[in-house]
Design a protein around this motif. Structure first.
Motif, PDB file in Angstrom:
ATOM      1  N   LEU A 135     -20.353 -45.004 -40.646  1.00 35.52           N
ATOM      2  CA  LEU A 135     -19.616 -44.734 -41.875  1.00 35.52           C
ATOM      3  C   LEU A 135     -20.410 -43.916 -42.876  1.00 35.52           C
ATOM      4  N   PHE A 136     -21.707 -44.175 -42.928  1.00 33.17           N
ATOM      5  CA  PHE A 136     -22.513 -43.521 -43.954  1.00 33.17           C
ATOM      6  C   PHE A 136     -23.878 -43.142 -43.407  1.00 33.17           C
ATOM      7  N   ILE A 137     -24.412 -42.072 -43.933  1.00 32.42           N
ATOM      8  CA  ILE A 137     -25.800 -41.689 -43.679  1.00 32.42           C
ATOM      9  C   ILE A 137     -26.457 -41.529 -45.043  1.00 32.42           C
ATOM     10  N   GLY A 138     -27.501 -42.306 -45.269  1.00 36.75           N
ATOM     11  CA  GLY A 138     -28.105 -42.327 -46.594  1.00 36.75           C
ATOM     12  C   GLY A 138     -29.385 -41.537 -46.688  1.00 36.75           C
ATOM     13  N   THR A 139     -30.205 -41.897 -47.649  1.00 32.74           N
ATOM     14  CA  THR A 139     -31.490 -41.244 -47.869  1.00 32.74           C
ATOM     15  C   THR A 139     -32.530 -41.908 -46.976  1.00 32.74           C
ATOM     16  N   LEU A 140     -33.789 -41.624 -47.240  1.00 29.94           N
ATOM     17  CA  LEU A 140     -34.861 -42.178 -46.423  1.00 29.94           C
ATOM     18  C   LEU A 140     -34.845 -43.698 -46.415  1.00 29.94           C
ATOM     19  N   ASN A 141     -34.541 -44.306 -47.532  1.00 35.93           N
ATOM     20  CA  ASN A 141     -34.607 -45.769 -47.609  1.00 35.93           C
ATOM     21  C   ASN A 141     -33.406 -46.383 -48.325  1.00 35.93           C
ATOM     22  N   GLN A 142     -32.298 -45.677 -48.386  1.00 31.64           N
ATOM     23  CA  GLN A 142     -31.146 -46.217 -49.090  1.00 31.64           C
ATOM     24  C   GLN A 142     -29.864 -45.632 -48.515  1.00 31.64           C
ATOM     25  N   ASN A 143     -28.885 -46.520 -48.232  1.00 38.87           N
ATOM     26  CA  ASN A 143     -27.603 -46.013 -47.769  1.00 38.87           C
ATOM     27  C   ASN A 143     -26.601 -46.072 -48.917  1.00 38.87           C
ATOM     28  N   ILE A 144     -25.420 -45.545 -48.668  1.00 35.17           N
ATOM     29  CA  ILE A 144     -24.418 -45.456 -49.735  1.00 35.17           C
ATOM     30  C   ILE A 144     -23.142 -46.164 -49.321  1.00 35.17           C
ATOM     31  N   ALA A 145     -23.287 -47.266 -48.587  1.00 35.42           N
ATOM     32  CA  ALA A 145     -22.130 -48.008 -48.109  1.00 35.42           C
ATOM     33  C   ALA A 145     -21.353 -48.603 -49.278  1.00 35.42           C
ATOM     34  N   HIS A 146     -20.029 -48.596 -49.152  1.00 41.48           N
ATOM     35  CA  HIS A 146     -19.180 -49.191 -50.178  1.00 41.48           C
ATOM     36  C   HIS A 146     -18.146 -50.078 -49.496  1.00 41.48           C
ATOM     37  N   PRO A 147     -17.976 -51.322 -49.964  1.00 47.15           N
ATOM     38  CA  PRO A 147     -17.012 -52.240 -49.330  1.00 47.15           C
ATOM     39  C   PRO A 147     -15.614 -51.657 -49.196  1.00 47.15           C
ATOM     40  N   ARG A 148     -15.183 -50.870 -50.152  1.00 47.36           N
ATOM     41  CA  ARG A 148     -13.835 -50.295 -50.104  1.00 47.36           C
ATOM     42  C   ARG A 148     -13.623 -49.496 -48.833  1.00 47.36           C
ATOM     43  N   ASP A 149     -14.616 -48.671 -48.478  1.00 44.60           N
ATOM     44  CA  ASP A 149     -14.507 -47.833 -47.289  1.00 44.60           C
ATOM     45  C   ASP A 149     -14.586 -48.661 -46.008  1.00 44.60           C
ATOM     46  N   ILE A 150     -15.400 -49.701 -46.041  1.00 47.69           N
ATOM     47  CA  ILE A 150     -15.543 -50.569 -44.873  1.00 47.69           C
ATOM     48  C   ILE A 150     -14.221 -51.260 -44.549  1.00 47.69           C
ATOM     49  N   PHE A 151     -13.590 -51.832 -45.571  1.00 45.70           N
ATOM     50  CA  PHE A 151     -12.370 -52.581 -45.319  1.00 45.70           C
ATOM     51  C   PHE A 151     -11.161 -51.681 -45.090  1.00 45.70           C
ATOM     52  N   ARG A 152     -11.207 -50.490 -45.595  1.00 49.49           N
ATOM     53  CA  ARG A 152     -10.129 -49.550 -45.279  1.00 49.49           C
ATOM     54  C   ARG A 152     -10.094 -49.292 -43.773  1.00 49.49           C
ATOM     55  N   GLU A 153     -11.282 -49.096 -43.183  1.00 47.55           N
ATOM     56  CA  GLU A 153     -11.352 -48.849 -41.746  1.00 47.55           C
ATOM     57  C   GLU A 153     -11.013 -50.104 -40.952  1.00 47.55           C
ATOM     58  N   ALA A 154     -11.460 -51.262 -41.418  1.00 47.37           N
ATOM     59  CA  ALA A 154     -11.183 -52.517 -40.712  1.00 47.37           C
ATOM     60  C   ALA A 154      -9.687 -52.819 -40.693  1.00 47.37           C
ATOM     61  N   ILE A 155      -9.031 -52.607 -41.811  1.00 42.29           N
ATOM     62  CA  ILE A 155      -7.589 -52.852 -41.890  1.00 42.29           C
ATOM     63  C   ILE A 155      -6.840 -51.831 -41.040  1.00 42.29           C
ATOM     64  N   ARG A 156      -7.311 -50.606 -41.028  1.00 43.46           N
ATOM     65  CA  ARG A 156      -6.682 -49.561 -40.209  1.00 43.46           C
ATOM     66  C   ARG A 156      -6.727 -49.939 -38.732  1.00 43.46           C
ATOM     67  N   ASP A 157      -7.819 -50.583 -38.310  1.00 43.14           N
ATOM     68  CA  ASP A 157      -7.966 -50.996 -36.912  1.00 43.14           C
ATOM     69  C   ASP A 157      -7.304 -52.339 -36.622  1.00 43.14           C
ATOM     70  N   ASN A 158      -6.728 -52.958 -37.650  1.00 42.87           N
ATOM     71  CA  ASN A 158      -6.143 -54.291 -37.511  1.00 42.87           C
ATOM     72  C   ASN A 158      -7.183 -55.271 -36.971  1.00 42.87           C
ATOM     73  N   ALA A 159      -8.387 -55.178 -37.498  1.00 44.34           N
ATOM     74  CA  ALA A 159      -9.510 -55.981 -37.009  1.00 44.34           C
ATOM     75  C   ALA A 159      -9.424 -57.420 -37.499  1.00 44.34           C
TER      76      ALA A 159
END
Length: 214
Positions: A135-159
């Protein structure tokens, strides 16, 4: 007898020509998994179907790629597409049986990455992977993950369940305070929307940290 053999040969040649014409005019992503196996291993359709039917694990198919001659253009393209599907668990639904097994596979894929990669795996009620995506590619030591994007994909997959994972480019999988806060936040959201969070894996160079195991 001779007439029957000639008739069968004509059928095979027609089928072969149709298939050859198709692979030269279509996108390889549009080919079926069986057709990709035919190209990768230079098999007849019946043999490719038999191989696909008898695959029990992803490793069975991956091991077969060792005999593939990379100098042949079409075989290379087919094997490349097939290998992508192997990594994405697209040949058969891979069942997650332990955090350890999954972590070992992901470590091999992420150990040399210089940036954090955040991986989401969506699963059904049988712990089988529906889909896996970075979902995300961050910096050397920090990612930019956001719960909104995670659950949008999970709901799309009917997970029914999810597993998240990210690597530490430093090679040390010890969770940071930010990792723990993020995990706690995500777990609470999962409880609210009815999707179970099975684990959050932090991947190091050769070891991992599992929130579920700890």
């Amino acid at each position: 007898m001779a007439a029957t053999a000639e008739k069968n040969l004509k059928k095979q040649l027609i089928a072969s020509n149709v298939f050859n014409n198709r692979i030269r005019t279509t996108n390889f992503t549009e080919l079926s998994t069986q057709e990709l196996i035919e190209l990768s291993f230079n098999l007849k359709p019946s043999k490719a179907a038999e191989l696909l039917e008898n695959i029990d694990t992803l490793a069975d198919l991956r091991n077969g790629l060792t005999e593939f001659p990379p100098t042949m253009e079409f075989q290379f393209k087919a094997s490349f597409e097939l290998s992508k599907r192997i990594l994405q668990f697209d040949v058969k639904k891979e069942k997650i049986t332990s955090s350890y097994g999954l972590a070992q596979q992901l470590i091999q894929e992420t150990r040399d990455l210089e940036q954090e990669h955040f991986i989401l795996l969506t699963l059904n009620t049988k712990n089988q992977i529906i889909r896996r995506r970075t979902l995300f590619i961050g910096t050397l030591n920090q990612n930019i993950a956001h719960p909104r994007d995670i659950f949008r994909e999970a709901i799309r997959d009917n997970a029914a369940q999810i597993i998240i994972a990210h690597n530490h480019p430093s090679g040390d999988p010890t969770p940071s305070e930010a990792d723990s806060i993020f995990t706690s936040r995500l777990t609470k959201i999962c409880e609210l929307i009815g999707i179970q969070m099975l684990d959050h894996l932090i991947l190091g160079e050769s070891t991992y940290y599992s929130y579920a195991e700890n």
